[in-house]
Scaffold this active site. Structure first.
Site, PDB file in Angstrom:
ATOM      1  CG  LEU A  12      -1.828   1.242   1.362  1.00 43.65           C
ATOM      2  CD1 LEU A  12      -2.658   1.504   0.114  1.00 43.65           C
ATOM      3  CD2 LEU A  12      -2.728   1.100   2.589  1.00 43.65           C
ATOM      4  CE1 TYR A 122      -3.733  -9.180   9.473  1.00 43.78           C
ATOM      5  CE2 TYR A 122      -5.494 -10.416   8.401  1.00 43.78           C
ATOM      6  CZ  TYR A 122      -4.681  -9.302   8.460  1.00 43.78           C
ATOM      7  OH  TYR A 122      -4.802  -8.313   7.519  1.00 43.78           O
TER       8      TYR A 122
END
Length: 292
Positions: A12, A122
């Site tokens: 990103l 996660y």
């Protein structure tokens, strides 16, 4: 308008730099520590950004099962610190989360208001990070959930498939996990739009369409051969998840509903996933040609 990007080495952050150039300042872990409020506050005072985009996260899904404290430090405490510091400095914050906050059993696209029920470490830490953000900075933040992210930069499913397809006589690919691929370039544009326009609230951003990992791999190979990134096609075998066990559970269905996103982010509507994949592969080919 200066936008501070927390995170430097990921997909990103790379795409944010490609899209925004000098409008963004990307800082890595050696330059700012999101687990330390003092470090964050000093950085914000120095840079004086109009907005912050958090592109850092612990994303090793399977490794998180054996490193829960490390995942929590980055995905929960780090986000809580960012929210607190941005609130104190009156800075808008864009934070990226994941489809893993859902259980994957719905069988229809998840809306922004659907129940959060992560299945692994996660997902749980990302969900707790979401809560920390929304509890502390609800009116001056944008939470964007995404899924299946890839880019020319870093390690991801697309580049891994291309490598394996070039090396293996055949490949087995899971066909019972369904979602939507996301080119990180489009995600970067969404984050920038939210930062520049102070779009607050919870949104979903992926490319358009739906596919399984098998469908995704098939398209990667088909386009890879077409563009000369692969010399030839190899047999791809659809296999169930049970034949490829992993430490962390994966959502079987994690398509994200983008109804509110299409309305609010109207100038940068998501594109069909295969169109985005083709554009990324064109860029990858150009980069490879330049390196020769």
């Amino acid at each position: 308008m200066t936008i501070l990007v927390i995170g430097k080495s990921g997909q990103l952050a790379y795409e944010l730099k490609q899209v925004a150039g000098d409008d963004v300042i990307c800082l890595g872990r050696n330059e700012v520590d999101i687990t330390n409020k003092e470090s964050l506050y000093e950085t914000l005072n120095k840079v004086k950004p109009a907005a912050v985009i958090n592109a850092s996260a612990y994303t090793a899904v399977d490794k998180a099962e054996s490193e829960p404290k490390v995942a929590e430090l980055i995905n929960v405490r780090g986000v809580a610190n960012l929210a607190a510091v941005c609130k104190k400095a009156s800075v808008f914050l864009v934070h990226v989360s994941t489809d893993y906050v859902f259980n994957g059993h719905k069988g229809a696209p998840y809306t922004v208001d659907d129940k959060i029920e992560p299945q692994g470490v996660y997902g749980k830490t990302k969900a707790e990070g979401e809560k920390a953000l929304l509890d502390n900075l609800p009116d001056s933040s944008c939470l964007i959930r995404t899924a299946w992210v890839y880019s020319v930069h870093g390690t991801n499913f697309v580049k891994t498939m291309l490598r394996l397809m070039a090396d293996k006589p055949q490949l087995g690919v899971i066909d019972d996990q369904v979602g939507t691929p996301t080119w990180a370039r489009g995600l970067a544009e969404a984050c920038l739009f939210a930062a520049k326009n102070r779009v607050h609230g919870v949104y979903h951003w992926t490319d358009e369409g739906v596919c399984s990992w098998y469908d995704f791999a098939f398209a990667i190979q088909e386009l890879g051969v077409e563009k000369g990134l692969l010399e030839q096609a190899v047999p791809l075998l659809p296999i169930p998840s049970l034949q490829y066990p992993t430490p962390a559970k994966r959502p079987h269905y994690s398509v994200l509903d983008k109804s509110t996103t299409r309305e609010t982010f109207s100038s940068i509507r998501p594109s069909y996933w295969r169109t985005q994949l083709s554009a990324m592969l064109d860029e990858l080919k150009t980069n490879q040609s330049a390196e020769k």
